[in-house]
Design a protein around this motif. Sequence first.
Motif, PDB file in Angstrom:
ATOM      1  N   GLU A 154       0.852  -1.199   0.000  1.00  0.00           N
ATOM      2  CA  GLU A 154       0.000   0.000   0.000  1.00  0.00           C
ATOM      3  C   GLU A 154       0.885   1.246   0.000  1.00  0.00           C
ATOM      4  OE1 GLU A 154       0.052   2.031   2.809  1.00  0.00           O
ATOM      5  OE2 GLU A 154       0.568   0.718   4.488  1.00  0.00           O
TER       6      GLU A 154
ATOM      7  N   TYR B 132      -0.704   4.083   1.253  1.00  0.00           N
ATOM      8  CA  TYR B 132      -1.473   4.896   2.201  1.00  0.00           C
ATOM      9  C   TYR B 132      -0.494   5.647   3.108  1.00  0.00           C
ATOM     10  CZ  TYR B 132      -5.815   5.210   5.167  1.00  0.00           C
ATOM     11  OH  TYR B 132      -6.928   5.578   5.865  1.00  0.00           O
TER      12      TYR B 132
ATOM     13  N   PRO C 119      -4.102   6.014  -5.110  1.00  0.00           N
ATOM     14  CA  PRO C 119      -4.525   4.650  -5.460  1.00  0.00           C
ATOM     15  C   PRO C 119      -5.364   4.596  -6.736  1.00  0.00           C
ATOM     16  CG  PRO C 119      -5.739   5.447  -3.545  1.00  0.00           C
ATOM     17  CD  PRO C 119      -4.697   6.482  -3.855  1.00  0.00           C
TER      18      PRO C 119
ATOM     19  N   GLN D 210      -7.502   2.565  -0.274  1.00  0.00           N
ATOM     20  CA  GLN D 210      -6.038   2.696  -0.239  1.00  0.00           C
ATOM     21  C   GLN D 210      -5.302   1.366  -0.082  1.00  0.00           C
ATOM     22  OE1 GLN D 210      -3.976   5.353  -0.355  1.00  0.00           O
ATOM     23  NE2 GLN D 210      -5.359   7.101  -0.258  1.00  0.00           N
ATOM     24  N   GLU D 211      -5.971   0.373   0.502  1.00  0.00           N
ATOM     25  CA  GLU D 211      -5.232  -0.833   0.910  1.00  0.00           C
ATOM     26  C   GLU D 211      -5.754  -2.095   0.236  1.00  0.00           C
ATOM     27  OE1 GLU D 211      -5.843   0.317   5.075  1.00  0.00           O
ATOM     28  OE2 GLU D 211      -3.682   0.109   5.344  1.00  0.00           O
TER      29      GLU D 211
END
Length: 412
Positions: A200, A202, A219, A384-385
């Motif tokens: 990620e 983030y 993202p 985001q993940e």
Amino acid sequence: MLTHAQTRDRLIARRPAHALDRDLYCDDGVYQLDLDNIFYREWLFALPAPVLPKPGSFATLQIGAYPVVIVRSADGMIRAFHNVCRHRGQRLCATTTGSTPNLVCPYHQWTYGLDGKLLYARDMGEGFDPAAHGLKKVHCVDLGGMVFVCLAQVPPPIADLAKSLTAFLAPSGLTDAKVAHSSTIVEKGNWKLVLENNRECYHCSGSHPSLCRTFSDNPKFAAMSGPDEASAEILTHWKRCEAAGLPSRFTHADDMGWRLARVPLLNNAESYTMSTKAAVAKRMGTMPFNDAGTLLFYHYPNTWNHFLGDHAITFRVLPISATETEVTTTWLVHKDAVEGEDYDLKTLTEVWLNTNDEDRQVVEENQKGILSPAYEPGPYSPIQEEGVIQFVDWYAGLMTGRLAPQPAVAAE
Ligand code: FES
Ligand SMILES: [Fe+2]
């Protein structure tokens, strides 16, 4: 320590799209199950082939309990062996890399050829059969300059990856590259935290000021779900690169165990440098332009990589204990590039040396928090993940299947 059945129960009981249970990140029983079911069974990235530039070059690595040595033999082939003498078990090669005409055991000098055959063993008496005491082989493949090993008796299929990876890597000329720099760090965190952190961005704006000069942390920009499904900017980049002979479109394993895609850097940046310009004057292989972005290659459980116009960076992750992980980063440049003339080592390496250290810090703090009895798995961000959710699903799916009770063998 969690047992086999308890670990499986925890995995089955996990909340989807949430971080894992505390024990799955720190328990010694789970760590051993991760080794037994993943690191001892899957293909692992070992090194980029230029680490072994000539016959006699060798490199060692430790995979859980197994010391392994990888050698370039006289015929140019790269082979892997258990780094354990067939006499009384001495570790044969103790250094990380080196060069030798033969592999000589430091204890009583049994001598093995670069193909693993036992050539010499003093005073072993009548009836001793050297042919029965060659080094034990480890499965090893070189896919376009990326060398993978597998400790399993029967390795999983690798043909699909081999086909895609060799095609994607061909313009990067990895086999015509040399090692410019290598760094090995130990992160005091579980290997899954190291992978999750990599999957990620983030955290990027808060942690990686130098990487964020050239790598997008948006993202939506990096989202892709197929060879024709990606952001407009990425589709444009794929078309431009393909027209110049660079395989680029998102390609992946059915179970997402590996993935390949070429993505542009921010604002036509050329490389991971502070200036955003290329760090190396000689381009890799047949790369047609500097701003080809980065070819991203992930392979679970232990590697992510960037192949750029001017250099390549490979990353290898090896667990050391339940809460310690070794990360080795290797910077590769064209073999004819001369340090001081074609590139400056600090310019080439500083962004990822910084980034690795920043990642080490977040992983270590993540592990410290998870060790608290107050830790409770929280939700991953679906925006985001997504990459972390996909990694954890891959891990939990693989482990749940491999830890499943074996069906009883029917009586005759
Ligand atoms: S243990 Fe290797 S020669 Fe004796
Ligand atoms: Fe990071």
